[in-house]
Design a protein around this motif. Structure first.
Motif, mmCIF file in Angstrom:
data_model
loop_
_atom_site.group_PDB
_atom_site.id
_atom_site.type_symbol
_atom_site.label_atom_id
_atom_site.label_comp_id
_atom_site.label_asym_id
_atom_site.label_seq_id
_atom_site.Cartn_x
_atom_site.Cartn_y
_atom_site.Cartn_z
ATOM 1 N N ALA A 119 4.483 2.032 10.993
ATOM 2 C CA ALA A 119 3.675 1.521 9.892
ATOM 3 C C ALA A 119 2.341 2.232 9.889
ATOM 4 N N ARG A 120 1.930 2.657 8.723
ATOM 5 C CA ARG A 120 0.628 3.299 8.633
ATOM 6 C C ARG A 120 0.144 3.257 7.195
ATOM 7 N N LEU A 121 -1.122 3.605 7.049
ATOM 8 C CA LEU A 121 -1.690 3.706 5.718
ATOM 9 C C LEU A 121 -1.364 5.067 5.138
ATOM 10 N N CYS A 122 -1.006 5.085 3.876
ATOM 11 C CA CYS A 122 -0.871 6.327 3.130
ATOM 12 C C CYS A 122 -1.850 6.194 1.981
ATOM 13 N N TYR A 123 -3.036 6.723 2.198
ATOM 14 C CA TYR A 123 -4.133 6.508 1.268
ATOM 15 C C TYR A 123 -4.455 5.020 1.187
ATOM 16 N N ASP A 124 -3.977 4.325 0.177
ATOM 17 C CA ASP A 124 -4.355 2.922 0.035
ATOM 18 C C ASP A 124 -3.155 1.972 0.133
ATOM 19 N N HIS A 125 -1.978 2.540 0.474
ATOM 20 C CA HIS A 125 -0.804 1.690 0.506
ATOM 21 C C HIS A 125 -0.067 1.862 1.828
ATOM 22 N N LEU A 126 0.997 1.119 1.998
ATOM 23 C CA LEU A 126 1.729 1.138 3.251
ATOM 24 C C LEU A 126 2.751 2.266 3.272
ATOM 25 N N ALA A 193 4.056 2.961 -3.938
ATOM 26 C CA ALA A 193 2.641 3.263 -4.082
ATOM 27 C C ALA A 193 2.183 2.752 -5.449
ATOM 28 N N GLY A 194 1.082 3.240 -5.930
ATOM 29 C CA GLY A 194 0.558 2.778 -7.204
ATOM 30 C C GLY A 194 -0.261 1.509 -7.034
ATOM 31 N N ALA A 195 -0.626 0.911 -8.140
ATOM 32 C CA ALA A 195 -1.488 -0.268 -8.109
ATOM 33 C C ALA A 195 -0.841 -1.395 -7.309
ATOM 34 N N VAL A 196 0.455 -1.596 -7.509
ATOM 35 C CA VAL A 196 1.141 -2.661 -6.779
ATOM 36 C C VAL A 196 1.148 -2.358 -5.292
ATOM 37 N N GLY A 197 1.445 -1.124 -4.940
ATOM 38 C CA GLY A 197 1.445 -0.745 -3.537
ATOM 39 C C GLY A 197 0.081 -0.950 -2.910
ATOM 40 N N GLY A 198 -0.952 -0.578 -3.655
ATOM 41 C CA GLY A 198 -2.302 -0.751 -3.141
ATOM 42 C C GLY A 198 -2.663 -2.220 -2.968
ATOM 43 N N HIS A 203 -3.591 -6.965 0.352
ATOM 44 C CA HIS A 203 -3.283 -8.348 0.705
ATOM 45 C C HIS A 203 -2.789 -8.448 2.150
ATOM 46 N N ALA A 204 -1.933 -7.491 2.519
ATOM 47 C CA ALA A 204 -1.383 -7.521 3.872
ATOM 48 C C ALA A 204 -2.489 -7.400 4.914
ATOM 49 N N LEU A 205 -3.472 -6.582 4.620
ATOM 50 C CA LEU A 205 -4.592 -6.427 5.552
ATOM 51 C C LEU A 205 -5.462 -7.681 5.545
ATOM 52 N N ALA A 206 -5.750 -8.183 4.345
ATOM 53 C CA ALA A 206 -6.647 -9.332 4.219
ATOM 54 C C ALA A 206 -6.024 -10.582 4.844
ATOM 55 N N ALA A 207 -4.708 -10.735 4.658
ATOM 56 C CA ALA A 207 -4.045 -11.933 5.146
ATOM 57 C C ALA A 207 -3.654 -11.815 6.620
ATOM 58 N N THR A 216 -7.567 4.634 13.363
ATOM 59 C CA THR A 216 -6.615 5.580 12.793
ATOM 60 C C THR A 216 -5.909 4.962 11.595
ATOM 61 N N ARG A 217 -4.985 5.716 11.050
ATOM 62 C CA ARG A 217 -4.213 5.200 9.930
ATOM 63 C C ARG A 217 -3.080 4.294 10.393
ATOM 64 N N ALA A 218 -2.852 4.256 11.695
ATOM 65 C CA ALA A 218 -1.726 3.484 12.201
ATOM 66 C C ALA A 218 -1.963 1.989 12.019
ATOM 67 N N LEU A 219 -0.883 1.273 11.745
ATOM 68 C CA LEU A 219 -0.970 -0.172 11.553
ATOM 69 C C LEU A 219 -0.013 -0.866 12.507
ATOM 70 N N ARG A 220 -0.357 -2.097 12.837
ATOM 71 C CA ARG A 220 0.575 -2.910 13.590
ATOM 72 C C ARG A 220 0.902 -4.132 12.755
ATOM 73 N N VAL A 221 2.170 -4.461 12.669
ATOM 74 C CA VAL A 221 2.565 -5.668 11.951
ATOM 75 C C VAL A 221 2.415 -6.850 12.894
ATOM 76 N N THR A 222 1.631 -7.824 12.501
ATOM 77 C CA THR A 222 1.378 -8.991 13.355
ATOM 78 C C THR A 222 2.565 -9.951 13.285
ATOM 79 N N PRO A 223 2.677 -10.856 14.256
ATOM 80 C CA PRO A 223 3.712 -11.903 14.186
ATOM 81 C C PRO A 223 3.592 -12.683 12.874
#
Lengths: 245, 245
Positions: A119-126, A193-198, A203-207, A216-223
DNA sequence: GGGATGCTTTGACGGCGGTCGAAGCGACAT
DNA sequence: ATGTCGCTTCGACCGCCGTCAAAGCATCCC
């Protein structure tokens, strides 16, 4: 005597093209642009970690060499891959390129690189494996239509719009296309990607569904995120991306 | 801070592969090896016009990078393209590469390069446009079967053997495959190599059908040769390769 | 107008890498 | 055994090119 150097006069300057991609910074630019979008010069510079002046000179070379095409809009310079052949060339190089370059000396670095694939960021989306699972689940549930033809046509369905509202995702008003297909070189497939992807990513980050790994661009999916993806999209709690590791 | 250079850590070192081909000498090696044969290190060095020590270091890089494979026989080191993917990569590069680099400053050089495209030696057999005409005519007359599948299968027919004898070409006894398809990067098609290709070429030189231009690989088809190719294969007296120039 | 912001130009610095010659080594021939 | 040939290693030289900071220019915003 000098005539013996026939190998140089054959009229096809392979090295000239190869030289364009033989630099780490320029290669990073091209990999970034593999998503098919047009990036600004500044975005590319930040992405590769060089100053704008350095980026400018590289971009001039790449455009001059026909690998990239640029377009000026106001004070922005948008760059994109020039050609389908260039796309294929870069993919051909990537196929032969050493993975995990020389870096993974430490376990922590190796772990971080694996995270990058999951999982990682690609510009503004997952992006990464998780992004593909999400997209596939959305298609399966009729939230998204995803026709990867030429050109790729993707769109949100009415049901998808309702789903977004249900989850609590609001699309910011903008002229940006709501749904775009973004090519992922690690998986060789397209993700959302696109507006929905962004918005989804925001939301995924905020929540707290995903958290950034360091800077880095790397992401971890939380429980929490696993649970949410299960509840909203029916994804397994143990993702196929981490299963068996 | 340094972590912002995310573009560098993505785990695919494009530049490493590209760097291998970004040198004129190494590129010349690869173009030479596109014929699918195995060359010795010394042949490649002479071909590219560098010393053996220089060639050695380049070849070590190419082999180390997985682009070439080598094989030692006695005091010789044989090099060949490692892989079908490498083949395709080089062809992809050639497709995007600038033709006629910067060289053709003088008319004589330009003429010589054109000659190289029309007819030249590819090791011991004929290459260039003329070679293709010959192969096509032989196929059309049933002297040769030429199936460019995977892998390419080509062979001399009985009628072809009779034709050789008629023309006065004798195949030296050897374990060498009589007919081979040799890829030509200038024409993007295959021409006739192997024992028959070599013998045909030898005869063409001996009989004065073609003459070497200076000490280069370039060949000129003589009027006598034109006539002979017309008589034996039905080629037009004015070759399509020179027509309209 | 004034002040951001995005990109380009210039000049200077530093290092990587391609080159060769000479010496060394192993294989082959006589 | 001696000489030749093909390849490799070593050391030294030099030029190219990627880098940045600073200044400049164009565009956009308030």
């Amino acid at each position: 005597m000098d005539d013996q150097r026939v190998g140089r006069d054959v009229g096809v300057d392979l090295a000239a093209v190869a030289r364009l991609l033989a630099d780490g910074t320029r290669a990073a630019f091209c990999l970034a642009l593999l998503d098919g979008r047009a990036w600004t010069a500044g975005e590319l510079a930040r992405y590769a970690g060089v100053t704008q002046s350095t980026a400018t000179s590289h971009l001039n070379l790449l455009v001059g060499g026909g690998l990239l095409a640029d377009e000026r809009h106001g004070r922005h310079r948008y760059l994109r891959i020039a050609d389908r052949r260039v796309f294929e060339l870069i993919e051909g190089l990537a196929e032969l390129a050493p993975r995990q370059p020389v870096r993974p000396r430490s376990l922590t670095v190796a772990t971080r690189q694996q995270a990058l694939l999951d999982a990682r960021l690609c510009y503004d989306h997952l992006a990464g494996a998780v992004a593909l699972e999400i997209k596939d689940a959305m298609v399966e549930r009729g939230l998204l239509v995803w026709d990867t033809g030429q050109p790729a046509a993707a769109a949100l369905t009415d049901r998808g719009a309702a789903w977004l509202a249900d989850v609590g995702i609001v699309l910011p008003a903008s002229r940006r296309p709501p749904v775009r297909a973004c090519l992922d070189w690690t998986e060789r497939r397209t993700h959302l990607a696109g507006a929905v992807g962004g918005a989804l990513c925001g939301h995924a980050l905020a929540a707290g569904w995903v958290t950034r790994v360091g800077t880095t661009r790397a992401l971890r999916v939380t429980p929490l995120g696993r649970q949410a993806l299960h509840d909203h999209l029916g994804l397994p709690i143990v993702s196929s991306a981490t299963r068996g590791r």
